[in-house]
Design a protein around this motif. Structure first.
Motif, PDB file in Angstrom:
ATOM      1  N   ALA A  30       0.834  -1.217   0.000  1.00 58.77           N
ATOM      2  CA  ALA A  30       0.000   0.000   0.000  1.00 58.77           C
ATOM      3  C   ALA A  30       0.864   1.260   0.000  1.00 58.77           C
ATOM      4  O   ALA A  30       0.527   2.241  -0.665  1.00 58.77           O
ATOM      5  CB  ALA A  30      -0.935  -0.009   1.208  1.00 58.77           C
ATOM      6  N   ARG A  31       1.962   1.247   0.718  1.00 57.00           N
ATOM      7  CA  ARG A  31       2.841   2.436   0.769  1.00 57.00           C
ATOM      8  C   ARG A  31       3.483   2.718  -0.579  1.00 57.00           C
ATOM      9  O   ARG A  31       3.780   3.876  -0.896  1.00 57.00           O
ATOM     10  CB  ARG A  31       3.916   2.245   1.833  1.00 57.00           C
ATOM     11  N   VAL A  43      -5.119  -1.152   3.935  1.00 54.91           N
ATOM     12  CA  VAL A  43      -4.950  -2.507   4.459  1.00 54.91           C
ATOM     13  C   VAL A  43      -6.151  -2.897   5.319  1.00 54.91           C
ATOM     14  O   VAL A  43      -6.688  -4.002   5.198  1.00 54.91           O
ATOM     15  CB  VAL A  43      -3.619  -2.625   5.240  1.00 54.91           C
ATOM     16  N   GLN A  44      -6.597  -1.998   6.168  1.00 57.52           N
ATOM     17  CA  GLN A  44      -7.764  -2.302   7.005  1.00 57.52           C
ATOM     18  C   GLN A  44      -9.001  -2.570   6.154  1.00 57.52           C
ATOM     19  O   GLN A  44      -9.804  -3.457   6.466  1.00 57.52           O
ATOM     20  CB  GLN A  44      -8.025  -1.169   7.984  1.00 57.52           C
ATOM     21  N   ALA A  45      -9.170  -1.810   5.085  1.00 60.34           N
ATOM     22  CA  ALA A  45     -10.320  -2.022   4.203  1.00 60.34           C
ATOM     23  C   ALA A  45     -10.253  -3.402   3.547  1.00 60.34           C
ATOM     24  O   ALA A  45     -11.281  -4.065   3.368  1.00 60.34           O
ATOM     25  CB  ALA A  45     -10.379  -0.923   3.144  1.00 60.34           C
ATOM     26  N   ALA A  46      -9.046  -3.861   3.203  1.00 61.67           N
ATOM     27  CA  ALA A  46      -8.897  -5.192   2.608  1.00 61.67           C
ATOM     28  C   ALA A  46      -9.261  -6.275   3.625  1.00 61.67           C
ATOM     29  O   ALA A  46      -9.961  -7.238   3.293  1.00 61.67           O
ATOM     30  CB  ALA A  46      -7.467  -5.383   2.104  1.00 61.67           C
ATOM     31  N   TYR A  47      -8.794  -6.125   4.874  1.00 62.43           N
ATOM     32  CA  TYR A  47      -9.156  -7.093   5.910  1.00 62.43           C
ATOM     33  C   TYR A  47     -10.667  -7.107   6.140  1.00 62.43           C
ATOM     34  O   TYR A  47     -11.274  -8.163   6.293  1.00 62.43           O
ATOM     35  CB  TYR A  47      -8.452  -6.796   7.233  1.00 62.43           C
ATOM     36  N   LEU A  48     -11.254  -5.946   6.161  1.00 61.53           N
ATOM     37  CA  LEU A  48     -12.701  -5.856   6.362  1.00 61.53           C
ATOM     38  C   LEU A  48     -13.453  -6.570   5.240  1.00 61.53           C
ATOM     39  O   LEU A  48     -14.405  -7.312   5.490  1.00 61.53           O
ATOM     40  CB  LEU A  48     -13.119  -4.385   6.446  1.00 61.53           C
ATOM     41  N   ALA A  49     -12.997  -6.374   4.006  1.00 63.80           N
ATOM     42  CA  ALA A  49     -13.627  -7.063   2.873  1.00 63.80           C
ATOM     43  C   ALA A  49     -13.478  -8.575   3.020  1.00 63.80           C
ATOM     44  O   ALA A  49     -14.415  -9.332   2.720  1.00 63.80           O
ATOM     45  CB  ALA A  49     -13.010  -6.593   1.562  1.00 63.80           C
ATOM     46  N   ILE A  97      -4.130  -3.551  -3.407  1.00 66.37           N
ATOM     47  CA  ILE A  97      -3.759  -2.800  -4.618  1.00 66.37           C
ATOM     48  C   ILE A  97      -4.978  -2.061  -5.170  1.00 66.37           C
ATOM     49  O   ILE A  97      -4.915  -0.869  -5.475  1.00 66.37           O
ATOM     50  CB  ILE A  97      -3.136  -3.739  -5.674  1.00 66.37           C
ATOM     51  N   ARG A  98      -6.096  -2.774  -5.311  1.00 67.75           N
ATOM     52  CA  ARG A  98      -7.323  -2.127  -5.831  1.00 67.75           C
ATOM     53  C   ARG A  98      -7.746  -0.965  -4.942  1.00 67.75           C
ATOM     54  O   ARG A  98      -8.053   0.128  -5.417  1.00 67.75           O
ATOM     55  CB  ARG A  98      -8.465  -3.146  -5.900  1.00 67.75           C
ATOM     56  N   ILE A  99      -7.773  -1.202  -3.651  1.00 69.05           N
ATOM     57  CA  ILE A  99      -8.235  -0.172  -2.715  1.00 69.05           C
ATOM     58  C   ILE A  99      -7.288   1.013  -2.714  1.00 69.05           C
ATOM     59  O   ILE A  99      -7.724   2.173  -2.753  1.00 69.05           O
ATOM     60  CB  ILE A  99      -8.392  -0.775  -1.302  1.00 69.05           C
ATOM     61  N   ALA A 100      -5.984   0.769  -2.686  1.00 77.90           N
ATOM     62  CA  ALA A 100      -5.008   1.863  -2.647  1.00 77.90           C
ATOM     63  C   ALA A 100      -5.082   2.708  -3.919  1.00 77.90           C
ATOM     64  O   ALA A 100      -5.032   3.939  -3.855  1.00 77.90           O
ATOM     65  CB  ALA A 100      -3.601   1.306  -2.449  1.00 77.90           C
ATOM     66  N   TYR A 101      -5.218   2.057  -5.077  1.00 76.62           N
ATOM     67  CA  TYR A 101      -5.333   2.830  -6.326  1.00 76.62           C
ATOM     68  C   TYR A 101      -6.646   3.608  -6.375  1.00 76.62           C
ATOM     69  O   TYR A 101      -6.693   4.740  -6.867  1.00 76.62           O
ATOM     70  CB  TYR A 101      -5.199   1.928  -7.558  1.00 76.62           C
TER      71      TYR A 101
END
Length: 149
Positions: A43-44, A56-62, A83-87
């Motif tokens: 993510a960085r 990262v938190q959003a990915a874990y939540l998903a 990757i999707r969320i960060a972009y």
């Protein structure tokens, strides 16, 4: 990953399966502890460092909201999600920055003399339109001066 150790897909898949089957949060906590450093690194590299944790938190939540096994190993799934969320976050931030920049720019008003010149130039046109038979005498000048409604 725990300090450079390689985490097997089987171990991560087992942790997710245990969470899905039992609802034990300790399984998710273990999964997070083993994957978080790598996901933060991913993510960085994409967005602002301060946004990495949120991605990262959003990915874990998903992942935990799915409540069903994945059709792929957990780690690659999480990497793709981060990757999707960060972009997506980066694109939203870019649009917001662009919009803010446009809103901060002062509007350029035409000089007062331009408005007076336009009004003076329209008098002969209005006089000609007023003489046209069968036409709305106000419609055409308004259209030509102000554009279509």
């Amino acid at each position: 990953m725990h300090h450079g150790s390689v985490v097997s897909d089987d171990l991560l898949d087992g942790l997710l399966r245990r969470y899905i089957e039992t609802g034990r949060e300790s399984a998710v906590e273990d999964l997070v502890a083993r994957t978080r450093p790598r996901l933060l690194g991913v993510a960085r590299r994409i967005g602002a460092p301060q946004d990495a944790e949120d991605s990262v938190q959003a990915a874990y939540l998903a992942l935990v909201r799915r409540r069903e096994p994945l059709d792929a190993p957990v780690m690659p799934w999480l990497v793709r999600a981060v990757i999707r969320i960060a972009y997506r976050r980066k694109a939203i931030e870019r649009r917001q920055h662009s919009l803010a920049a446009r809103l901060e720019r002062p509007r350029q008003e035409p000089p007062a003399s331009a408005a007076a010149t336009t009004a003076a130039d329209s008098r002969p046109v209005r006089a000609l339109v007023d003489r046209l038979p069968g036409r709305d005498p106000e419609g055409l000048p308004l259209h030509s001066l102000e554009g279509p409604c």
